[in-house]
Design an enzyme around this catalytic site. Structure first.
Site, PDB file in Angstrom:
ATOM      1  N   ASP A 159       0.749  -1.323  -0.204  1.00 49.17           N
ATOM      2  CA  ASP A 159      -0.555  -0.488   0.008  1.00 49.17           C
ATOM      3  C   ASP A 159       0.746   0.946  -0.230  1.00 49.17           C
ATOM      4  O   ASP A 159       0.321   1.968  -0.425  1.00 49.17           O
ATOM      5  CB  ASP A 159      -1.097   0.336   0.680  1.00 49.17           C
ATOM      6  CG  ASP A 159      -2.388  -1.120   0.375  1.00 49.17           C
ATOM      7  OD1 ASP A 159      -2.545  -0.909  -0.337  1.00 49.17           O
ATOM      8  OD2 ASP A 159      -2.298  -1.592   2.326  1.00 49.17           O
ATOM      9  N   TYR A 188     -10.361  -0.339   2.743  1.00 44.45           N
ATOM     10  CA  TYR A 188      -9.034  -0.937   4.836  1.00 44.45           C
ATOM     11  C   TYR A 188      -9.150   0.309   4.644  1.00 44.45           C
ATOM     12  O   TYR A 188      -8.796   1.452   4.084  1.00 44.45           O
ATOM     13  CB  TYR A 188      -8.067  -1.027   4.499  1.00 44.45           C
ATOM     14  CG  TYR A 188      -7.910  -2.674   4.999  1.00 44.45           C
ATOM     15  CD1 TYR A 188      -8.793  -3.878   5.060  1.00 44.45           C
ATOM     16  CD2 TYR A 188      -7.344  -2.434   6.270  1.00 44.45           C
ATOM     17  CE1 TYR A 188      -8.779  -4.874   6.249  1.00 44.45           C
ATOM     18  CE2 TYR A 188      -7.348  -3.035   7.572  1.00 44.45           C
ATOM     19  CZ  TYR A 188      -7.891  -4.528   7.359  1.00 44.45           C
ATOM     20  OH  TYR A 188      -7.806  -5.815   7.960  1.00 44.45           O
TER      21      TYR A 188
HETATM   22 CO    CO Z   1      -7.071  -7.274   7.915  1.00 41.94          CO
END
Ligand code: CO
Length: 657
Positions: free
Chosen positions: A312, A396
């Site tokens: 990320d 997320y």
């Molecule tokens: Co996780």
């Protein structure tokens, strides 16, 4: 009460009061991209992957005095998506001149979607018009593509020859039941369009077979809740005289702490020149601290879920994904917000408003003792300075939090929340490599690894790193009762020895020591790095991700400083086969004694999803600690005054004499 204060100095033109480490301003970013467009002759179809400050050499920064001239050099990575050529450039802003322009073959930039006229939403809408996709959706009974979400995921690198040299992504698909509901509750299983990001088209529909769309909603938004608990009374954090920190540009002074706040698109929050005032001088501790890389490898072998292994930071750019914390729910108290300037893929400066949040928190007891014989209690309350950002990466959320304490301690913490990545299974299937979180919805087992690069400077640039274990002493004449245990310090002398793992049963930590500076007992001064929660990968040694994210395989890495070594998985992890970054630098086997060392701490969070993680995950916390260890001569927080409020009821108390 939440007070938003905007730091507008960041968007002003450079002045002599600025510091050489200040992040690039709005104007500097625009100047950089226009110099590339005007002078580099790389074509018009340019996408800007990186525009970041080239930090001046440490020697210049350390000796810098306010008003000294500063040089502003910029590092740029651009991709011509028509010619599919990637270039690195260096620019002197002072000379308004490109000083280096180099084609870098064989690598792919971090994610960029669209072209010089298209942003992400336009790009997604464009992709959804592909007839091949519409046909595959129809097979699944989906006729309204406007409710379909396509999250592009990195394609990783499994040595597939047809993928070589192409800038690709895998589209992972979900469908909302209605506008504004949680689409991640309805994975479109088995449908993975392969996206050519240079051509902005689907090159292939990978269809692993139809699995029914899961039936249930997974809504967490307030408007979907029928009732709320009613027994909550207000909590108010008030600081009637304001916070105890001062901010000057990007410099922060909080009691005895001094540091600078910076920011990059790739790393997000960067802290510089962290030091603590002691005896009238600021003693340096860390020169530069930032997340260097992170990766989330998944543990399910079915369909193409085995390709889920996202970096990320290096593949996506965690700084670009950061939230504007304007709404006042992320931080409580007297908040100071930093704005930062970044850029879009067209190279135009963008403003990230309120992206870095800084505030103080009460943190319980700092220290305490009751002297029973004289009936006296001394208690000090702990307060910590919190500097944080929160990023959204697809489903997320990651919060990145630095905490500074009055006793010289530092904690780094990642808060994980958001929505677990979801896939669908046929009714009745009990998945082996994940958890059924709702009927026909599986959240796969996965891990989150973070690597934090700490350019240490404990009382000066020359440091050594020791691994410190607690050991059982052998029974001997000196230890006849076998109760003795002691500390074993092992110097990490060379880089080839400098890939270390945690050992909780030895209470292992690492001590970063300056052998040329002593505390008042004559011992060299140190800061120690102590693990928190940690884990190792569960992938087979042969798994692709073990090479691509080799930084997961050790927790503590130590290297000799090199300004070019910044990112644990290398400069270009996207579609990279691996072994770049830390594993390649360690082979240099440089000496690590009494020299300028960088420590790289990796910590992993093992995520076996729970039902309680659905439909939105309560925050999970993970991180590590940095603590003085013989750095100060005694508890440096003796001078924290007793609280002015009466804190101790009926007994005799230091704070109410
Ligand atoms: Co996780």
């Amino acid at each position: 009460m939440v007070v938003a204060k905007n730091n507008s100095s960041l968007s002003k033109s450079p002045t002599s009061s600025r510091h050489p480490l200040d992040p690039l301003t709005f104007e500097e970013i625009n100047l950089s991209s226009s110099l590339v467009k005007e002078q580099a002759h790389l074509g018009i179809e340019l996408l800007f992957e990186t525009i970041m400050l080239i930090e001046p050499p440490k020697s210049e920064v350390i000796t810098f005095l306010p008003g000294d001239p500063i040089t502003r050099d910029v590092f740029v990575v651009v991709l011509n998506y028509k010619t599919e050529r990637l270039y690195e450039l260096e620019i002197s802003l002072d000379l308004k001149k490109i000083t280096r322009c180099e084609h870098i073959p064989g690598v792919q930039p971090a994610f960029m979607f669209g072209d010089i006229n298209m942003d992400f939403n336009e790009w997604e809408a464009h992709i959804k018009k592909d007839p091949k996709l519409i046909e595959a959706l129809k097979k699944r009974g989906i006729t309204d593509a406007s409710l379909v979400m396509i999250d592009p995921w990195p394609i990783s690198n499994f040595g597939n020859k047809e993928e070589e040299g192409k800038r690709l992504a895998i589209g992972r698909c979900w469908v909302r039941r209605e506008d504004g509901d949680n689409g991640y509750a309805r994975p479109i299983e088995g449908l993975s369009p392969i996206l050519d990001l240079n051509k902005n088209k689907i090159v292939e529909i990978q269809d692993f077979g139809v699995v029914p769309i899961p039936p249930e909603d997974g809504n967490y938004a307030a408007r979907y809740q029928s009732t709320f608990r009613t027994d909550l009374k207000p909590i108010e954090i008030t600081q009637p005289e304001g916070p105890s920190f001062q901010v000057n540009g990007t410099e922060v002074c909080w009691q005895k702490w001094r540091l600078r706040v910076g920011y990059t698109k790739r790393e997000g929050l960067v802290l510089h020149t962290i030091g603590y005032e002691d005896g009238g001088e600021v003693r340096p501790i860390i020169y530069r601290a930032a997340l260097s890389e992170m990766v989330v490898p998944y543990g399910d072998p079915t369909n193409d879920h085995y390709k889920k292994q996202v970096f990320d930071a290096g593949e996506v750019g965690i700084g670009r994904c950061a939230n504007s914390l304007e709404l006042g729910c992320d931080c409580l108290g007297e908040i100071y917000y930093f704005d930062m300037a970044l850029f879009n893929i067209q190279g135009d400066a963008t403003e990230l408003k309120n992206v870095v949040c800084m505030h103080e928190e009460d943190y319980g007891i700092l220290w305490k003792h009751t002297d029973n014989r004289i009936g006296e209690t001394e208690t000090r309350r702990s307060r910590r300075l919190v500097i944080s950002t929160v990023a959204t990466v697809g489903n997320y959320e990651y919060g990145f939090f630095w905490y500074f304490y009055q006793d010289g301690g530092i904690d780094y913490e990642v808060k994980l929340t958001g929505i677990v990545n979801s896939a669908a299974v046929d009714p009745g299937v009990e998945p082996k490599n994940g958890t059924l979180v709702a009927p026909q919805v599986v959240a796969h087992n996965h891990q989150h690894y973070f690597n934090v690069r700490l350019d240490m400077m404990v009382d000066g640039q020359n440091n050594s790193v020791y691994e410190v274990d607690t050991v059982t002493d052998p029974i001997s004449d000196n230890n006849p009762h076998g109760n003795a245990f002691s500390v074993k310090r092992t110097l990490i002398e060379k880089e080839e020895e400098a890939v270390r793992i945690i050992d909780p049963f030895s209470a292992r930590y690492w001590s970063v020591t300056n052998n040329s500076k002593q505390n008042y007992l004559g011992q060299p001064v140190s800061y120690k790095i102590a693990p928190g929660e940690n884990v190792l990968p569960f992938h087979h040694d042969e798994a692709v991700i073990m090479k691509r994210a080799a930084f997961m395989t050790g927790h503590m890495w130590v290297t000799a400083f090199d300004e070019k070594e910044m990112f644990a998985a290398g400069d270009y992890p996207n579609q990279h086969p691996g072994n770049d970054g830390l594993p390649s630098w360690m082979k240099k086997n440089r000496a690590l004694t009494d020299t300028d060392v960088v420590v790289w701490y990796t910590f992993g969070h093992n995520h076996i999803p729970r039902l309680e993680d659905w439909p939105v995950m309560p925050v999970a916390y993970t991180g590590f600690s940095i603590r003085p260890s013989g750095f100060f001569d005694r508890n440096p927080a003796l001078d924290v005054p007793p609280s002015v409020i009466n804190c101790c009821g009926e007994s005799v108390c230091a704070c109410s004499h």
